[in-house]
Scaffold this active site. Sequence first.
Site, PDB file in Angstrom:
ATOM      1  N   CYS A  27      -5.819  -3.072   2.606  1.00  0.00           N
ATOM      2  CA  CYS A  27      -5.635  -2.867   4.032  1.00  0.00           C
ATOM      3  C   CYS A  27      -6.920  -3.052   4.845  1.00  0.00           C
ATOM      4  O   CYS A  27      -7.320  -4.165   5.133  1.00  0.00           O
ATOM      5  CB  CYS A  27      -5.015  -1.489   4.275  1.00  0.00           C
ATOM      6  SG  CYS A  27      -4.190  -1.343   5.892  1.00  0.00           S
ATOM      7  N   GLU A  45       0.848  -1.196   0.000  1.00  0.00           N
ATOM      8  CA  GLU A  45       0.000   0.000   0.000  1.00  0.00           C
ATOM      9  C   GLU A  45       0.881   1.242   0.000  1.00  0.00           C
ATOM     10  O   GLU A  45       1.892   1.304   0.689  1.00  0.00           O
ATOM     11  CB  GLU A  45      -0.893  -0.008   1.240  1.00  0.00           C
ATOM     12  CG  GLU A  45      -1.868   1.165   1.305  1.00  0.00           C
ATOM     13  CD  GLU A  45      -2.788   1.110   2.524  1.00  0.00           C
ATOM     14  OE1 GLU A  45      -3.862   1.726   2.470  1.00  0.00           O
ATOM     15  OE2 GLU A  45      -2.425   0.460   3.528  1.00  0.00           O
ATOM     16  N   LYS A 104      -9.992   1.678  -2.584  1.00  0.00           N
ATOM     17  CA  LYS A 104     -10.232   1.179  -1.230  1.00  0.00           C
ATOM     18  C   LYS A 104     -11.664   1.470  -0.804  1.00  0.00           C
ATOM     19  O   LYS A 104     -12.113   2.621  -0.815  1.00  0.00           O
ATOM     20  CB  LYS A 104      -9.241   1.841  -0.275  1.00  0.00           C
ATOM     21  CG  LYS A 104      -9.186   1.252   1.128  1.00  0.00           C
ATOM     22  CD  LYS A 104      -8.051   1.923   1.884  1.00  0.00           C
ATOM     23  CE  LYS A 104      -7.790   1.291   3.236  1.00  0.00           C
ATOM     24  NZ  LYS A 104      -6.621   1.927   3.895  1.00  0.00           N
TER      25      LYS A 104
END
Length: 286
Positions: free
Chosen positions: A160, A50, A119
């Site tokens: 994440c 990331e 995301k």
Amino acid sequence: MSTLAKAMSKFRLAVIQMHVSGVKADNLTRARGLVRDAAGQGSEVVLLPECFNSPYGTSFFREYAESIPGESTQLLAEAAKENRVYLVGGSVPEEDGGKLYNTCTVFGPDGQLLLKHRKIHLFDIDVPGKIRFQESEVLSAGNSLSVFETPFCKVGVGICYDMRFAELAQLYSKKGCQLLVYPGAFNMTTGPAHWELLQRGRALDNQLYVATASPARDETASYVAWGHSTVVNPWGEVVSKAGPGETVIYADIDLQYLAEIRQQIPITAQRRHDVYTVTSPQEGLK
């Protein structure tokens, strides 16, 4: 099983845990070299961390943001083509229409863009006395599942905090994914507590492989990443794991082994809403 089928049931995955500095050009050069190293070890799918092109933090996202295509994604396209790999480009801060996103791009061995995953679940946490971080103060959320196909299997992509949501992994499993990849940057509070646990849970729940790529730990950074990039198999076992520093870890993904696990402990076929009966507390007491 034919020789070709056996060959296609296994492939090598490389997970790059790289040091990320405040100099974007250095980060891009470092990433390119590490992708080349990974390909040189026989890797066919390569995963970057990331925010591989910039420091991770709300104060950095706007400064380092790019449109897609842009400088960083052009580098990824070239690296994928040069090395003939499927390249999961970690994530970069993306600017689009005045909004910022935390975005992962994936490129095929021909250098073509296969998908763009924004995301979905923004990292908004507040652990008193330890850490407060609010991505939503700067970033906008994505709203789409992201799956790409390789000659080996389908791969689902999250970033994440997406990994904390079991429903997302289940949706990817239902779409036929056998590998889930999560570029991520857990911190020194959540990392030791939850990083490996979540990966093993997602892998075991869905009987598939899970791979995570973190930036290397930098104790001088404003946000200190936990590191420990990991690959977990469908039995819930850690098969490859990094320490805190810069490294490349490898895992041989065995889809025949995955099929055997699903045959031995069949849960996917039983995951149907019609097999459950909801009973109210009152009914339960009768």
